[in-house]
Design a protein around this motif. Structure first.
Motif, PDB file in Angstrom:
ATOM      1  N   LEU A  57      35.138  84.533   0.079  1.00 38.78           N
ATOM      2  CA  LEU A  57      36.254  84.988  -0.744  1.00 38.78           C
ATOM      3  C   LEU A  57      35.798  85.983  -1.800  1.00 38.78           C
ATOM      4  CD1 LEU A  57      37.933  81.495  -1.223  1.00 38.78           C
ATOM      5  CD2 LEU A  57      38.472  83.246   0.481  1.00 38.78           C
ATOM      6  N   PHE A  58      34.553  85.802  -2.267  1.00 41.89           N
ATOM      7  CA  PHE A  58      33.948  86.725  -3.226  1.00 41.89           C
ATOM      8  C   PHE A  58      32.457  86.438  -3.276  1.00 41.89           C
ATOM      9  CE2 PHE A  58      32.233  87.876  -7.336  1.00 41.89           C
ATOM     10  CZ  PHE A  58      32.653  89.191  -7.439  1.00 41.89           C
ATOM     11  N   GLU A  59      31.673  87.506  -3.463  1.00 41.71           N
ATOM     12  CA  GLU A  59      30.242  87.311  -3.656  1.00 41.71           C
ATOM     13  C   GLU A  59      29.664  88.479  -4.433  1.00 41.71           C
ATOM     14  OE1 GLU A  59      27.004  85.395  -0.938  1.00 41.71           O
ATOM     15  OE2 GLU A  59      27.211  87.494  -0.312  1.00 41.71           O
ATOM     16  N   ASP A  60      28.842  88.128  -5.426  1.00 45.49           N
ATOM     17  CA  ASP A  60      28.013  89.111  -6.118  1.00 45.49           C
ATOM     18  C   ASP A  60      26.712  88.398  -6.492  1.00 45.49           C
ATOM     19  OD1 ASP A  60      28.471  87.670  -8.511  1.00 45.49           O
ATOM     20  OD2 ASP A  60      29.721  89.220  -9.414  1.00 45.49           O
ATOM     21  N   GLU A  61      25.920  88.966  -7.362  1.00 42.83           N
ATOM     22  CA  GLU A  61      24.617  88.381  -7.702  1.00 42.83           C
ATOM     23  C   GLU A  61      24.732  87.053  -8.445  1.00 42.83           C
ATOM     24  OE1 GLU A  61      21.704  89.485  -6.569  1.00 42.83           O
ATOM     25  OE2 GLU A  61      22.818  91.062  -5.542  1.00 42.83           O
ATOM     26  N   THR A  62      25.867  86.776  -9.087  1.00 41.88           N
ATOM     27  CA  THR A  62      25.991  85.572  -9.904  1.00 41.88           C
ATOM     28  C   THR A  62      26.740  84.435  -9.221  1.00 41.88           C
ATOM     29  OG1 THR A  62      28.020  86.364 -10.973  1.00 41.88           O
ATOM     30  CG2 THR A  62      25.915  86.893 -12.061  1.00 41.88           C
ATOM     31  N   ILE A  63      27.578  84.753  -8.238  1.00 39.00           N
ATOM     32  CA  ILE A  63      28.434  83.717  -7.659  1.00 39.00           C
ATOM     33  C   ILE A  63      28.864  84.078  -6.238  1.00 39.00           C
ATOM     34  CG2 ILE A  63      30.582  84.701  -8.570  1.00 39.00           C
ATOM     35  CD1 ILE A  63      31.481  81.779  -9.148  1.00 39.00           C
ATOM     36  N   SER A  64      28.980  83.047  -5.413  1.00 40.11           N
ATOM     37  CA  SER A  64      29.542  83.178  -4.065  1.00 40.11           C
ATOM     38  C   SER A  64      30.647  82.134  -3.946  1.00 40.11           C
ATOM     39  CB  SER A  64      28.487  82.903  -2.986  1.00 40.11           C
ATOM     40  OG  SER A  64      27.411  83.796  -3.084  1.00 40.11           O
ATOM     41  N   VAL A  65      31.830  82.574  -3.523  1.00 36.54           N
ATOM     42  CA  VAL A  65      32.960  81.664  -3.365  1.00 36.54           C
ATOM     43  C   VAL A  65      33.401  81.739  -1.906  1.00 36.54           C
ATOM     44  CG1 VAL A  65      35.271  81.031  -4.161  1.00 36.54           C
ATOM     45  CG2 VAL A  65      33.667  82.147  -5.755  1.00 36.54           C
ATOM     46  N   TRP A  66      33.407  80.585  -1.259  1.00 40.51           N
ATOM     47  CA  TRP A  66      33.714  80.508   0.167  1.00 40.51           C
ATOM     48  C   TRP A  66      34.899  79.574   0.414  1.00 40.51           C
ATOM     49  CZ3 TRP A  66      30.034  81.555   4.484  1.00 40.51           C
ATOM     50  CH2 TRP A  66      28.952  82.355   4.075  1.00 40.51           C
ATOM     51  N   GLN A  82      19.436  76.266  -2.266  1.00 42.24           N
ATOM     52  CA  GLN A  82      18.536  76.908  -3.221  1.00 42.24           C
ATOM     53  C   GLN A  82      19.265  77.398  -4.466  1.00 42.24           C
ATOM     54  OE1 GLN A  82      15.140  76.905  -2.841  1.00 42.24           O
ATOM     55  NE2 GLN A  82      15.587  75.633  -1.067  1.00 42.24           N
ATOM     56  N   MET A  83      20.418  76.812  -4.752  1.00 46.25           N
ATOM     57  CA  MET A  83      21.204  77.122  -5.951  1.00 46.25           C
ATOM     58  C   MET A  83      22.236  76.019  -6.137  1.00 46.25           C
ATOM     59  SD  MET A  83      23.563  80.240  -4.402  1.00 46.25           S
ATOM     60  CE  MET A  83      22.124  81.142  -3.870  1.00 46.25           C
ATOM     61  N   SER A  84      22.761  75.911  -7.335  1.00 42.74           N
ATOM     62  CA  SER A  84      23.800  74.925  -7.605  1.00 42.74           C
ATOM     63  C   SER A  84      25.047  75.249  -6.799  1.00 42.74           C
ATOM     64  CB  SER A  84      24.157  74.918  -9.092  1.00 42.74           C
ATOM     65  OG  SER A  84      23.060  74.472  -9.849  1.00 42.74           O
ATOM     66  N   ALA A  85      25.708  74.194  -6.336  1.00 45.23           N
ATOM     67  CA  ALA A  85      26.937  74.350  -5.564  1.00 45.23           C
ATOM     68  C   ALA A  85      27.969  73.346  -6.056  1.00 45.23           C
ATOM     69  CB  ALA A  85      26.659  74.133  -4.082  1.00 45.23           C
ATOM     70  N   THR A  86      29.233  73.738  -5.976  1.00 44.95           N
ATOM     71  CA  THR A  86      30.333  72.851  -6.323  1.00 44.95           C
ATOM     72  C   THR A  86      31.378  72.985  -5.228  1.00 44.95           C
ATOM     73  OG1 THR A  86      29.881  73.268  -8.657  1.00 44.95           O
ATOM     74  CG2 THR A  86      31.952  72.184  -8.134  1.00 44.95           C
ATOM     75  N   ILE A  87      31.854  71.832  -4.738  1.00 44.78           N
ATOM     76  CA  ILE A  87      32.807  71.785  -3.632  1.00 44.78           C
ATOM     77  C   ILE A  87      34.079  71.111  -4.116  1.00 44.78           C
ATOM     78  CG2 ILE A  87      33.248  70.828  -1.334  1.00 44.78           C
ATOM     79  CD1 ILE A  87      30.106  70.708  -1.052  1.00 44.78           C
ATOM     80  N   GLY A  88      35.209  71.749  -3.884  1.00 43.25           N
ATOM     81  CA  GLY A  88      36.510  71.158  -4.178  1.00 43.25           C
ATOM     82  C   GLY A  88      37.302  71.043  -2.895  1.00 43.25           C
ATOM     83  N   VAL A  89      37.695  69.830  -2.525  1.00 46.01           N
ATOM     84  CA  VAL A  89      38.436  69.590  -1.276  1.00 46.01           C
ATOM     85  C   VAL A  89      39.932  69.547  -1.570  1.00 46.01           C
ATOM     86  CG1 VAL A  89      38.864  67.882   0.549  1.00 46.01           C
ATOM     87  CG2 VAL A  89      36.520  68.393  -0.160  1.00 46.01           C
ATOM     88  N   TYR A  90      40.711  70.226  -0.708  1.00 39.60           N
ATOM     89  CA  TYR A  90      42.163  70.192  -0.890  1.00 39.60           C
ATOM     90  C   TYR A  90      42.918  69.747   0.357  1.00 39.60           C
ATOM     91  CZ  TYR A  90      42.142  74.857   1.288  1.00 39.60           C
ATOM     92  OH  TYR A  90      41.952  75.916   2.139  1.00 39.60           O
ATOM     93  N   LEU A 150      26.246  79.202  -7.205  1.00 35.62           N
ATOM     94  CA  LEU A 150      25.847  80.017  -8.355  1.00 35.62           C
ATOM     95  C   LEU A 150      24.694  80.935  -7.980  1.00 35.62           C
ATOM     96  CD1 LEU A 150      26.358  77.496 -11.261  1.00 35.62           C
ATOM     97  CD2 LEU A 150      27.743  79.495 -10.657  1.00 35.62           C
ATOM     98  N   GLY A 151      25.036  81.975  -7.260  1.00 36.63           N
ATOM     99  CA  GLY A 151      24.102  82.981  -6.779  1.00 36.63           C
ATOM    100  C   GLY A 151      24.688  83.652  -5.555  1.00 36.63           C
ATOM    101  N   LYS A 152      23.938  84.576  -5.000  1.00 36.33           N
ATOM    102  CA  LYS A 152      24.381  85.313  -3.816  1.00 36.33           C
ATOM    103  C   LYS A 152      23.850  84.573  -2.582  1.00 36.33           C
ATOM    104  CE  LYS A 152      24.984  89.974  -2.126  1.00 36.33           C
ATOM    105  NZ  LYS A 152      24.720  91.398  -2.401  1.00 36.33           N
ATOM    106  N   LEU A 153      24.641  83.656  -2.059  1.00 37.66           N
ATOM    107  CA  LEU A 153      24.219  82.755  -0.984  1.00 37.66           C
ATOM    108  C   LEU A 153      23.738  83.496   0.264  1.00 37.66           C
ATOM    109  CD1 LEU A 153      23.992  79.734  -0.212  1.00 37.66           C
ATOM    110  CD2 LEU A 153      26.260  79.955   0.819  1.00 37.66           C
ATOM    111  N   THR A 154      24.365  84.604   0.585  1.00 39.69           N
ATOM    112  CA  THR A 154      24.028  85.306   1.835  1.00 39.69           C
ATOM    113  C   THR A 154      22.659  85.975   1.808  1.00 39.69           C
ATOM    114  OG1 THR A 154      25.174  87.303   1.093  1.00 39.69           O
ATOM    115  CG2 THR A 154      26.445  85.732   2.442  1.00 39.69           C
ATOM    116  N   THR A 155      22.005  86.027   0.657  1.00 41.03           N
ATOM    117  CA  THR A 155      20.704  86.698   0.587  1.00 41.03           C
ATOM    118  C   THR A 155      19.547  85.741   0.304  1.00 41.03           C
ATOM    119  OG1 THR A 155      20.937  87.177  -1.777  1.00 41.03           O
ATOM    120  CG2 THR A 155      21.783  88.833  -0.217  1.00 41.03           C
ATOM    121  N   VAL A 156      19.840  84.442   0.223  1.00 40.88           N
ATOM    122  CA  VAL A 156      18.825  83.461  -0.139  1.00 40.88           C
ATOM    123  C   VAL A 156      18.154  82.907   1.113  1.00 40.88           C
ATOM    124  CG1 VAL A 156      18.489  81.198  -1.234  1.00 40.88           C
ATOM    125  CG2 VAL A 156      20.066  82.837  -2.229  1.00 40.88           C
ATOM    126  N   ASP A 157      16.818  82.759   1.046  1.00 41.49           N
ATOM    127  CA  ASP A 157      16.093  82.097   2.128  1.00 41.49           C
ATOM    128  C   ASP A 157      16.355  80.606   2.022  1.00 41.49           C
ATOM    129  OD1 ASP A 157      14.987  84.455   3.106  1.00 41.49           O
ATOM    130  OD2 ASP A 157      13.242  84.311   1.784  1.00 41.49           O
TER     131      ASP A 157
END
Length: 184
Positions: A57-66, A82-90, A150-157
């Motif tokens: 839904l959005f991604e930059d160096e500070t945040i990725s929202v899926w 490799q970064m903090s994650a928060t999941i909200g179920v609806y 909390l980061g750019k998930l698509t670029t992290v190993d």
């Protein structure tokens, strides 16, 4: 978000982007997701219809929202972020199984289950940057949620974990599909 509010994805993304650059970003993101999914019906009605089970839904160096949708009975193999994650179920329900390094087999890179958390509509889960977890849809309907990293998930190993062979694998599409359904 209260019971009469309509879900506005653009507003959510704006608020999450601001939260990601605050001194206590994990807490700020969690509060926003708790407010958002407190009215799961509004989110379900207001979220765009996605053809794929995952959409950035959005991604930059500070945040990725899926947007993530898990189909009934399907499991995602153990993995890290490799970064903090928060999941909200609806919509629907999911079980997160958590893993830790197995000290009795640490030299082989094996992991063992250390806990679990089940999420239903309106619930939020925070995961630390070193967490390893798998996800299984435990409802008869697909489980849908908003995942914030909390980061750019698509670029992290990142890593995937095969609990049958004690292998740690690079997180690739090929390895993901190979492991999907094996662990659980």
């Amino acid at each position: 978000m209260n019971q009469t509010d309509k879900f506005d994805l653009d507003d959510l993304l704006t608020r999450l982007k601001k939260a990601a650059i605050t001194p206590d970003a994990p807490k700020a993101v969690r509060v926003i997701l708790e407010q958002t999914v407190s009215n799961p019906e509004a989110v379900a009605c207001g979220m765009p219809a996605f053809a794929e089970d995952e959409a950035i839904l959005f991604e930059d160096e500070t945040i990725s929202v899926w947007f993530c949708r898990f189909q009934p009975g399907n499991s995602v193999p153990p993995h890290d972020h490799q970064m903090s994650a928060t999941i909200g179920v609806y919509l629907g329900a999911e079980r997160n199984d958590f893993y830790e390094n197995d000290p009795t087999n640490a030299s082989q890179g094996s992991i063992r289950k250390s806990g679990k958390a089940e999420l239903t509509p309106g619930e939020v889960l925070s995961i630390g940057p070193s967490a390893i977890h798998s996800v299984t849809c435990i409802s008869e309907e697909p489980c849908c949620g908003i995942h914030v990293y909390l980061g750019k998930l698509t670029t992290v190993d990142r890593s995937l974990f095969n609990t049958e062979t004690n292998e740690t694998l690079e997180f690739t599409d090929e390895n993901y599909h190979k492991l999907q359904g094996l662990n659980g």
